[in-house]
Design a protein around this motif. Structure first.
Motif, PDB file in Angstrom:
ATOM      1  N   ASN A   1       0.796  -1.228   0.000  1.00 17.63           N
ATOM      2  CA  ASN A   1       0.000   0.000   0.000  1.00 17.63           C
ATOM      3  C   ASN A   1       0.828   1.278   0.000  1.00 17.63           C
ATOM      4  O   ASN A   1       0.426   2.274  -0.592  1.00 17.63           O
ATOM      5  N   ALA A   2       1.960   1.284   0.661  1.00 16.99           N
ATOM      6  CA  ALA A   2       2.714   2.527   0.865  1.00 16.99           C
ATOM      7  C   ALA A   2       3.085   3.174  -0.461  1.00 16.99           C
ATOM      8  O   ALA A   2       3.330   2.495  -1.462  1.00 16.99           O
ATOM      9  N   GLY A   3       3.136   4.502  -0.460  1.00 20.77           N
ATOM     10  CA  GLY A   3       3.518   5.201  -1.679  1.00 20.77           C
ATOM     11  C   GLY A   3       3.813   6.663  -1.431  1.00 20.77           C
ATOM     12  O   GLY A   3       3.367   7.244  -0.435  1.00 20.77           O
ATOM     13  N   VAL A   4       4.589   7.259  -2.321  1.00 16.13           N
ATOM     14  CA  VAL A   4       4.873   8.687  -2.271  1.00 16.13           C
ATOM     15  C   VAL A   4       4.501   9.303  -3.613  1.00 16.13           C
ATOM     16  O   VAL A   4       4.609   8.655  -4.661  1.00 16.13           O
ATOM     17  N   PHE A   5       4.039  10.552  -3.565  1.00 16.81           N
ATOM     18  CA  PHE A   5       3.685  11.256  -4.800  1.00 16.81           C
ATOM     19  C   PHE A   5       4.497  12.527  -4.912  1.00 16.81           C
ATOM     20  O   PHE A   5       5.593  12.545  -5.454  1.00 16.81           O
ATOM     21  N   HIS A   6       3.981  13.624  -4.415  1.00 18.08           N
ATOM     22  CA  HIS A   6       4.660  14.916  -4.539  1.00 18.08           C
ATOM     23  C   HIS A   6       5.534  15.103  -3.311  1.00 18.08           C
ATOM     24  O   HIS A   6       5.064  15.403  -2.225  1.00 18.08           O
ATOM     25  N   THR A   7       6.818  14.894  -3.492  1.00 19.36           N
ATOM     26  CA  THR A   7       7.770  14.967  -2.396  1.00 19.36           C
ATOM     27  C   THR A   7       9.008  15.695  -2.893  1.00 19.36           C
ATOM     28  O   THR A   7       9.240  15.744  -4.111  1.00 19.36           O
ATOM     29  N   PRO A   8       9.774  16.300  -2.002  1.00 16.50           N
ATOM     30  CA  PRO A   8      11.002  16.967  -2.464  1.00 16.50           C
ATOM     31  C   PRO A   8      11.823  16.054  -3.356  1.00 16.50           C
ATOM     32  O   PRO A   8      12.002  14.862  -3.067  1.00 16.50           O
ATOM     33  N   ARG A   9      12.332  16.599  -4.465  1.00 22.78           N
ATOM     34  CA  ARG A   9      13.065  15.805  -5.450  1.00 22.78           C
ATOM     35  C   ARG A   9      14.308  15.188  -4.826  1.00 22.78           C
ATOM     36  O   ARG A   9      15.183  15.884  -4.309  1.00 22.78           O
ATOM     37  N   ARG A  10      14.381  13.872  -4.835  1.00 24.11           N
ATOM     38  CA  ARG A  10      15.521  13.183  -4.242  1.00 24.11           C
ATOM     39  C   ARG A  10      15.573  11.754  -4.753  1.00 24.11           C
ATOM     40  O   ARG A  10      14.690  11.302  -5.475  1.00 24.11           O
ATOM     41  N   GLN A  11      16.615  11.058  -4.357  1.00 30.54           N
ATOM     42  CA  GLN A  11      16.792   9.665  -4.710  1.00 30.54           C
ATOM     43  C   GLN A  11      16.629   8.791  -3.481  1.00 30.54           C
ATOM     44  O   GLN A  11      16.738   9.255  -2.336  1.00 30.54           O
ATOM     45  N   THR A  12      16.394   7.509  -3.713  1.00 32.58           N
ATOM     46  CA  THR A  12      16.374   6.560  -2.615  1.00 32.58           C
ATOM     47  C   THR A  12      17.805   6.281  -2.167  1.00 32.58           C
ATOM     48  O   THR A  12      18.777   6.735  -2.788  1.00 32.58           O
ATOM     49  N   ALA A  13      17.942   5.508  -1.110  1.00 33.52           N
ATOM     50  CA  ALA A  13      19.269   5.157  -0.606  1.00 33.52           C
ATOM     51  C   ALA A  13      20.085   4.398  -1.645  1.00 33.52           C
ATOM     52  O   ALA A  13      21.321   4.404  -1.595  1.00 33.52           O
ATOM     53  N   ASP A  14      19.402   3.781  -2.606  1.00 30.40           N
ATOM     54  CA  ASP A  14      20.083   2.993  -3.633  1.00 30.40           C
ATOM     55  C   ASP A  14      20.227   3.749  -4.947  1.00 30.40           C
ATOM     56  O   ASP A  14      20.627   3.158  -5.962  1.00 30.40           O
ATOM     57  N   GLY A  15      19.888   5.054  -4.941  1.00 25.37           N
ATOM     58  CA  GLY A  15      20.088   5.883  -6.115  1.00 25.37           C
ATOM     59  C   GLY A  15      18.947   5.873  -7.117  1.00 25.37           C
ATOM     60  O   GLY A  15      19.107   6.362  -8.243  1.00 25.37           O
ATOM     61  N   PHE A  16      17.779   5.356  -6.728  1.00 20.02           N
ATOM     62  CA  PHE A  16      16.628   5.340  -7.625  1.00 20.02           C
ATOM     63  C   PHE A  16      15.807   6.618  -7.463  1.00 20.02           C
ATOM     64  O   PHE A  16      15.782   7.219  -6.389  1.00 20.02           O
TER      65      PHE A  16
END
Length: 304
Positions: A102-117
């Motif tokens: 279920n979890a998800g993000v939409f409009h969030t500060p532009r960034r990458q995940t810990a793995d660079g995605f």
């Protein structure tokens, strides 16, 4: 198909079942966990923020005293966290009956995940892809087990995936990035269901979309207070939005590969019914291509 509107009262008894729900600390995830706990399931709330998770546990127990709840830290934007959380759950439970992505993000500060995605594809799809792959062994022996992945009608819009850059930012549009991640949720669901069927597994994969529900997913959106006023008449509550997920998760008549969404105008609000996803989401070649790319990016392989 009956004309009766499906509601939470239609959820069968869930006693003895183990349900794992990501993003269960707020919004649709919290309401999904609340409803399942209310029908007797042991619910694992897999959340990034443990303080908010504890508040969610308290809120559910206030409604359903004595409910069996487990809190598990999970950051889908970190594959290390995904592996650690999946290991903890796998060690604690011999079986999982229901996995709700279920979890998800939409409009969030532009960034990458810990793995660079790119954050939306990395969290909404790649994190859940790895999460499901790592937990599937606890589901395959369980008759009637289900994987339910929450998508969005946004999968129809500006969602073409550049398969040479699946995990990378593909443009500057957050809406397009979200749409791609929600298309990926459906491509993943349909390919997973095909593989489960080919393997003769009793586990099935379904998808749901909540319509326009009152959640925190737009909390970082500029001018959100004004937007809330404008779109409020088109929205329904998080509890109503969760019904699509709950029907996919518990309706005895539901089948693998199905998608549930609201029955109202443009699927924005209403009671859950079977709906149809975009033609692009149903392209088998795209499903397979995303699957192989996801395996490479996450280093997680499925046993089906």
């Amino acid at each position: 198909m009956t004309s009766k509107k499906w509601t939470a009262s239609d959820i069968p008894d869930q006693s003895g079942r183990v349900a794992v729900v990501t993003g269960a600390n707020s919004g649709n995830g919290l309401e999904t966990a609340r409803a399942l706990a209310g029908r007797g399931a042991l619910v694992v709330l897999a959340v990034r923020d443990l303080d908010r998770g504890r508040a969610a546990v308290d809120a559910i127990r206030a409604d359903h005293p004595g409910s069996d709840l487990v809190l598990q830290e999970l950051d889908l934007a970190s594959l290390d966290s995904v592996r650690e959380a999946a290991s903890a759950i796998g060690n604690r439970f011999e079986r999982i009956d229901l996995l709700v992505n279920n979890a998800g993000v939409f409009h969030t500060p532009r960034r990458q995940t810990a793995d660079g995605f790119e954050i939306r594809m990395g969290t909404n799809h790649l994190g859940h892809f790895a999460w499901t792959g790592l937990l599937l062994e606890r589901m395959l022996p369980v008759a009637g087990s289900r994987v339910v992945t929450v998508s969005s009608d946004a999968h129809r819009y500006r969602s073409r995936i550049d398969f040479d850059r699946v995990g990378a930012a593909q443009d500057h549009s957050q809406a397009a990035a979200y749409g791609r991640s929600k298309l990926a949720n459906l491509l993943f669901t349909y390919e997973l269901q095909r593989r489960l069927l080919a393997a003769g597994a009793s586990t099935v994969a379904l998808a749901a979309h909540p319509g326009w529900s009152e959640t925190e997913i737009l909390r970082h959106f500029p001018g959100i207070r004004v937007i809330h006023l404008l779109i409020q008449p088109l929205r329904h509550s998080a509890a109503m939005g969760a019904l699509s997920t709950l029907r996919a998760a518990t309706d005895p008549t539901a089948s693998g590969g199905q998608l549930y969404g609201p029955d109202g105008f443009m699927e924005m609000r209403g009671h859950p019914v079977l709906v149809t996803s975009s033609a692009r989401s149903q392209e088998a070649a795209l499903q397979r291509r995303l699957w192989h790319a996801s395996e490479e990016l996450t280093a997680v392989s499925f046993s089906v």
